[in-house]
Design a protein around this motif. Structure first.
Motif, PDB file in Angstrom:
ATOM      1  N   ARG A  69       0.827  -1.215   0.000  1.00 20.82           N
ATOM      2  CA  ARG A  69       0.000   0.000   0.000  1.00 20.82           C
ATOM      3  C   ARG A  69       0.855   1.256   0.000  1.00 20.82           C
ATOM      4  O   ARG A  69       0.509   2.268  -0.611  1.00 20.82           O
ATOM      5  CB  ARG A  69      -0.939   0.003   1.210  1.00 20.82           C
ATOM      6  N   LEU A  70       1.987   1.199   0.688  1.00 16.71           N
ATOM      7  CA  LEU A  70       2.870   2.366   0.756  1.00 16.71           C
ATOM      8  C   LEU A  70       3.641   2.591  -0.548  1.00 16.71           C
ATOM      9  O   LEU A  70       4.048   3.716  -0.846  1.00 16.71           O
ATOM     10  CB  LEU A  70       3.884   2.190   1.891  1.00 16.71           C
ATOM     11  N   GLY A  71       3.840   1.540  -1.322  1.00 13.59           N
ATOM     12  CA  GLY A  71       4.723   1.605  -2.484  1.00 13.59           C
ATOM     13  C   GLY A  71       4.392   2.703  -3.468  1.00 13.59           C
ATOM     14  O   GLY A  71       5.268   3.486  -3.867  1.00 13.59           O
ATOM     15  N   GLY A  72       3.123   2.782  -3.877  1.00 16.02           N
ATOM     16  CA  GLY A  72       2.732   3.788  -4.859  1.00 16.02           C
ATOM     17  C   GLY A  72       2.944   5.212  -4.365  1.00 16.02           C
ATOM     18  O   GLY A  72       3.645   6.003  -5.014  1.00 16.02           O
ATOM     19  N   PRO A  73       2.349   5.575  -3.228  1.00 11.89           N
ATOM     20  CA  PRO A  73       2.516   6.944  -2.724  1.00 11.89           C
ATOM     21  C   PRO A  73       3.971   7.313  -2.445  1.00 11.89           C
ATOM     22  O   PRO A  73       4.394   8.432  -2.745  1.00 11.89           O
ATOM     23  CB  PRO A  73       1.688   6.944  -1.429  1.00 11.89           C
ATOM     24  N   VAL A  74       4.751   6.401  -1.867  1.00  9.28           N
ATOM     25  CA  VAL A  74       6.159   6.708  -1.587  1.00  9.28           C
ATOM     26  C   VAL A  74       6.928   6.916  -2.882  1.00  9.28           C
ATOM     27  O   VAL A  74       7.725   7.855  -3.011  1.00  9.28           O
ATOM     28  CB  VAL A  74       6.798   5.588  -0.741  1.00  9.28           C
ATOM     29  N   GLY A  75       6.674   6.052  -3.868  1.00  9.51           N
ATOM     30  CA  GLY A  75       7.348   6.191  -5.151  1.00  9.51           C
ATOM     31  C   GLY A  75       7.029   7.515  -5.819  1.00  9.51           C
ATOM     32  O   GLY A  75       7.916   8.187  -6.363  1.00  9.51           O
ATOM     33  N   GLU A  76       5.754   7.896  -5.800  1.00  7.78           N
ATOM     34  CA  GLU A  76       5.350   9.164  -6.411  1.00  7.78           C
ATOM     35  C   GLU A  76       5.992  10.346  -5.693  1.00  7.78           C
ATOM     36  O   GLU A  76       6.453  11.305  -6.323  1.00  7.78           O
ATOM     37  CB  GLU A  76       3.825   9.291  -6.382  1.00  7.78           C
ATOM     38  N   ALA A  77       6.020  10.278  -4.356  1.00  5.69           N
ATOM     39  CA  ALA A  77       6.593  11.388  -3.590  1.00  5.69           C
ATOM     40  C   ALA A  77       8.084  11.536  -3.858  1.00  5.69           C
ATOM     41  O   ALA A  77       8.589  12.648  -4.062  1.00  5.69           O
ATOM     42  CB  ALA A  77       6.344  11.164  -2.093  1.00  5.69           C
ATOM     43  N   LEU A  78       8.805  10.416  -3.898  1.00  7.27           N
ATOM     44  CA  LEU A  78      10.243  10.477  -4.160  1.00  7.27           C
ATOM     45  C   LEU A  78      10.521  10.962  -5.577  1.00  7.27           C
ATOM     46  O   LEU A  78      11.439  11.749  -5.809  1.00  7.27           O
ATOM     47  CB  LEU A  78      10.876   9.095  -3.946  1.00  7.27           C
ATOM     48  N   ALA A  79       9.713  10.482  -6.540  1.00  9.65           N
ATOM     49  CA  ALA A  79       9.913  10.914  -7.925  1.00  9.65           C
ATOM     50  C   ALA A  79       9.644  12.406  -8.080  1.00  9.65           C
ATOM     51  O   ALA A  79      10.387  13.116  -8.753  1.00  9.65           O
ATOM     52  CB  ALA A  79       9.003  10.114  -8.852  1.00  9.65           C
ATOM     53  N   LEU A  80       8.578  12.881  -7.438  1.00  9.11           N
ATOM     54  CA  LEU A  80       8.249  14.301  -7.524  1.00  9.11           C
ATOM     55  C   LEU A  80       9.360  15.147  -6.905  1.00  9.11           C
ATOM     56  O   LEU A  80       9.769  16.174  -7.467  1.00  9.11           O
ATOM     57  CB  LEU A  80       6.920  14.573  -6.816  1.00  9.11           C
ATOM     58  N   LEU A  81       9.869  14.714  -5.756  1.00  5.02           N
ATOM     59  CA  LEU A  81      10.945  15.453  -5.108  1.00  5.02           C
ATOM     60  C   LEU A  81      12.200  15.448  -5.974  1.00  5.02           C
ATOM     61  O   LEU A  81      12.857  16.480  -6.158  1.00  5.02           O
ATOM     62  CB  LEU A  81      11.247  14.830  -3.744  1.00  5.02           C
TER      63      LEU A  81
END
Length: 302
Positions: A69-81
Motif C-alpha cells: 500500500r505504501l509503495g505507490g505513494p512513496v514512489g510518487e513522492a520520491l519521484a516528484l521530489l
C-alpha cells in the motif's frame, strides 16, 4: 501513523529499492551501500512504521500488504521530489549522466535502440537508456511514480494524466527466405493461406495481424509460433515458413538475414506508434530533451 519528522528520507529510498529488487544485496549494490547498512535501514523503517514491511522467502524479500500500500505513494513522492530538485538546473545533455527508462516492445527495441544509442553517443555521451517491457496497470503505475520516463507503442489503457504524440504509422510485410520454392510477390490469398506460417503468439499491440490471418482462413493453431518478434528473422531465414510482421521490422532485417518480403494479400489495419509521457514531467528538462530527440530522429518517417 508515524510522524514524518521521525523518518529519515534516505530510509524511504531504501524502501523503494527493496520494493523493486526484493533482495538486500541487490539494493546494496545499486545504492553503493554495505549489506549491513541496508539491513539496518530496514530495521529502522520497521520500527518507525510498526510493520515487518518485507518478509524473507524462497522468492526473496516479499512485501507485506502494508508495504504494498505504501509503495505507490512513496514512489510518487520520491519521484516528484527528485524531479523538483532536478528542475532547478537546466538539463545539459553533453554533461548529463542521467539514466532514462523507456517502455517498448521487442520489435520497438530493434527499430529504436540502435539509432538512440548513436544519437546519445553524439549529443549526450554520459546518458544511458534502459528499455523495459511493461503494459497496462504496471506501466501506468511505474510512469505515475516516475520510474519510467517514456513509453513507445500503442497503449490505449493508460487513462488520464498522460500526454502523447504520434511518431509514425506503418503497415505490414510478409517475410520469406530467398530461395523459397513458392513464396513470391503478388501471390494470391489462396496460395498465401496454403503456406506454412510462423505466428507471433504475443503480438500485442500487433494482434490485428493474427486476427487478419484468421479471417483469411489461416488456422493459427495449426502453425508454428513464437512469443515475440525478435526470433522471427532467425527462424524464417532457415525454413520455408512465412511470417507477417510490422513493415519497419521487415525492412530492418530483410537484407541482414537474406530475406525477401512482399505485401501480404490480406487486409491488416495500419499500426500507429505513439510516444507517451506523464503530464507531471511535461516540463522536466531532461524528459523534454529525450522527447525532442525521439521526434527529431523518428517522426520524419511518417
Amino acid at each position: 501513523m508515524a510522524e514524518l519528522r521521525n523518518i529519515d528520507l534516505n530510509l524511504l529510498v531504501v524502501f523503494q529499492h527493496l520494493l523493486q529488487e526484493r533482495n538486500i544485496s541487490a539494493v546494496a549494490r545499486r545504492l553503493d551501500l554495505s549489506q549491513p547498512a541496508v539491513s539496518n535501514a530496514l530495521r529502522r523503517l520497521r520500527s518507525a512504521l510498526g510493520d515487518e514491511l518485507f518478509v524473507r522467502t524462497a522468492q526473496g524479500m516479499q512485501p507485506t500488504p502494508h508495504a504494498e500500500r505504501l509503495g505507490g505513494p512513496v514512489g510518487e513522492a520520491l519521484a516528484l521530489l527528485s524531479h523538483t530538485l532536478d528542475a532547478t538546473h537546466d538539463f545539459r545533455p553533453e554533461e548529463s549522466r542521467r539514466r532514462f527508462r523507456i517502455a517498448m516492445t521487442d520489435v520497438g527495441e530493434i527499430h529504436f535502440m540502435p539509432r538512440l544509442v548513436k544519437a546519445c553517443s553524439r549529443q549526450a555521451p554520459g546518458v544511458r537508456i534502459d528499455s523495459l517491457r511493461l503494459a497496462g496497470t504496471d506501466l501506468r503505475r511505474e510512469m505515475d511514480a516516475g520510474h519510467v520516463d517514456l513509453a513507445i507503442g500503442a497503449f490505449d489503457d493508460l487513462g488520464s494524466g498522460f500526454m502523447q504524440r504520434m511518431l509514425f504509422r506503418q503497415g505490414y510485410a510478409t517475410l520469406f527466405r530467398r530461395g523459397h520454392p513458392t513464396a513470391h510477390e503478388g501471390m494470391n490469398v489462396k496460395a498465401f493461406r496454403a503456406e506454412r506460417h510462423l505466428v507471433v503468439s504475443r503480438a500485442a499491440p500487433h494482434g490485428q495481424v493474427n486476427q487478419s490471418l484468421e479471417r483469411a482462413g489461416v488456422k493459427l493453431d495449426e502453425h508454428f509460433s513464437v512469443p515475440h518478434f525478435s526470433a522471427v528473422p532467425y527462424i524464417v531465414s532457415t525454413t520455408d515458413l512465412l511470417a507477417t510482421v510490422p513493415r519497419k521490422l521487415a525492412d530492418t532485417v530483410a537484407a541482414q538475414f537474406h530475406l525477401g518480403l512482399f505485401a501480404p494479400p490480406i487486409r491488416i489495419p495500419a499500426l500507429q506508434t505513439n510516444l507517451y509521457w506523464h503530464r507531471r514531467f511535461h516540463r522536466d528538462s531532461g524528459n523534454q530533451w529525450l522527447r525532442a530527440l525521439m521526434v527529431d530522429t523518428f517522426v520524419e518517417e511518417n
